[in-house]
Scaffold this motif. Structure first.
Motif, PDB file in Angstrom:
ATOM      1  N   GLN A 145     -93.180  10.343 -33.561  1.00  0.00           N
ATOM      2  CA  GLN A 145     -91.959  10.949 -34.114  1.00  0.00           C
ATOM      3  C   GLN A 145     -91.271  11.898 -33.133  1.00  0.00           C
ATOM      4  OE1 GLN A 145     -90.762   9.857 -37.297  1.00  0.00           O
ATOM      5  NE2 GLN A 145     -92.341   8.395 -36.715  1.00  0.00           N
ATOM      6  N   ALA A 159     -87.675   9.140 -33.873  1.00  0.00           N
ATOM      7  CA  ALA A 159     -87.876   9.686 -35.214  1.00  0.00           C
ATOM      8  C   ALA A 159     -87.430   8.692 -36.272  1.00  0.00           C
ATOM      9  CB  ALA A 159     -87.106  10.996 -35.363  1.00  0.00           C
ATOM     10  N   GLU A 213     -89.787   5.197 -44.867  1.00  0.00           N
ATOM     11  CA  GLU A 213     -89.582   5.346 -43.428  1.00  0.00           C
ATOM     12  C   GLU A 213     -88.133   5.817 -43.291  1.00  0.00           C
ATOM     13  OE1 GLU A 213     -91.215   2.141 -41.088  1.00  0.00           O
ATOM     14  OE2 GLU A 213     -92.583   1.581 -42.679  1.00  0.00           O
ATOM     15  N   GLY A 240     -84.746  11.261 -38.586  1.00  0.00           N
ATOM     16  CA  GLY A 240     -85.956  10.465 -38.757  1.00  0.00           C
ATOM     17  C   GLY A 240     -86.331  10.387 -40.229  1.00  0.00           C
ATOM     18  N   LYS A 241     -87.541  10.793 -40.536  1.00  0.00           N
ATOM     19  CA  LYS A 241     -88.012  10.746 -41.920  1.00  0.00           C
ATOM     20  C   LYS A 241     -87.852  12.074 -42.630  1.00  0.00           C
ATOM     21  CE  LYS A 241     -91.627   7.650 -40.265  1.00  0.00           C
ATOM     22  NZ  LYS A 241     -93.071   7.580 -39.956  1.00  0.00           N
ATOM     23  N   LEU A 261     -88.588  16.639 -32.846  1.00  0.00           N
ATOM     24  CA  LEU A 261     -88.178  15.309 -33.284  1.00  0.00           C
ATOM     25  C   LEU A 261     -87.443  14.567 -32.175  1.00  0.00           C
ATOM     26  CD1 LEU A 261     -87.045  16.121 -36.924  1.00  0.00           C
ATOM     27  CD2 LEU A 261     -88.993  14.721 -36.236  1.00  0.00           C
TER      28      LEU A 261
END
Length: 261
Positions: free
Chosen positions: A166, A170, A3, A58-59, A136
């Motif tokens: 997301q 995000a 994550e 985010g990821k 995002l």
DNA sequence: CTCGACTCCTGTTAGC
DNA sequence: TGCTAACAGGAGTCGA
């Protein structure tokens, strides 16, 4: 699974690959190349160049290339990054303990003999050149109270779905989201816009604390709830069985005692 | 806008 | 014991 927290570790690991000349690539797994990305476009963008910065939204891990291109790496559920043979995250929930080089889906080789590779058993991650960043939402490390409030108040979808979207926030995945809602005593199924200002503030405080705490502890799997997120698992706070159900198609665990209504 | 259902993927695990 | 089917979840698509 990776994550936002794990990907932040990956980002730090990827910094070891900055300012090193790229001599060759392995991008044989075409399924792993997303969007318009192809082996030849990757060659053109990367060979003879250097990575100049490792960013993360985010990821999504973003590696800026000195020719102006951006290399985007997604890790799906089981992907990790390995620079010069060592991985920033060794343990990964739901991934294999084994470390099979056959799972290398993408490799960058440097002229000093080192490499950066993406090892992903289940192939749910991917490599994309110049990924679209416009969809995002607010990054989990920098989101403000006002932004969270905006995300929640603008939808009646379940609060968990909203947090995992997301394009809104995000970086949160299934485990982190369950952990945060558990700590904040919020039922994941509640309509996002039903949280009042005080509840939103409490959620925000737990959100930030959870991210910083689990970042120093080493990953999403270090959460209090994590070990109990199994069938028949008990709430660490009340010792009663956790409820198990789906929210937005995702397996969800919550405590019927302190996360009700 | 929001939802569920479906798709991708493959190592692990539950259950017969 | 050995097999199969379900499960895990990040992300995208599609039709209602």
């Amino acid at each position: 699974m990776p994550e936002g927290i794990e990907v932040e570790y990956y980002r730090r690991g990827a910094e070891a690959s900055i300012d090193r000349s790229i001599t060759s690539l392995m991008a044989d797994d075409l399924y792993y190349l997303k969007g318009q990305t192809s082996p030849s476009l990757l060659q053109k963008a990367l060979i003879g160049k250097e990575l100049i910065r490792a960013r993360r939204i985010g990821k999504l891990l973003l590696l800026d290339v000195d020719g102006g291109d951006i290399l985007g790496l997604r890790f799906g559920m089981t992907g990790r990054i390995i620079v010069d043979g060592s991985a920033p995250i060794e343990y990964l929930e739901y991934s294999s303990e084994r470390n099979n080089p056959a799972w290398d889906r993408f490799i960058i080789n440097f002229n000093d003999g080192g490499s950066m590779r993406v090892r992903d058993p289940r192939r749910l991650g991917g490599v994309e050149l110049n990924p679209n960043l416009s969809r995002l939402g607010f990054d989990l490390y920098t989101i403000t109270m006002q932004e969270l409030s905006q995300v929640l108040s603008s939808s009646s979808r379940p609060v968990k779905s909203r947090l995992m979207d997301q394009s809104e926030v995000a970086g949160l995945g299934n485990l982190l989201t369950d952990e945060i809602l558990w700590r904040a005593s919020v039922d994941p199924r509640r309509p996002a816009d039903s949280l009042d200002e005080k509840e939103t503030y409490i959620l925000y405080e737990h959100f930030k604390k959870t991210i910083s705490e689990l970042t120093s502890l080493g990953g999403s799997h270090m959460g209090i709830l994590q070990d109990h997120r199994t069938r028949g698992g008990l709430c660490p706070r009340h010792g009663i069985p956790l409820e198990r159900y789906k929210v937005g198609g995702r397996t969800t665990y919550s405590c019927p005692e302190h996360q009700k209504g």
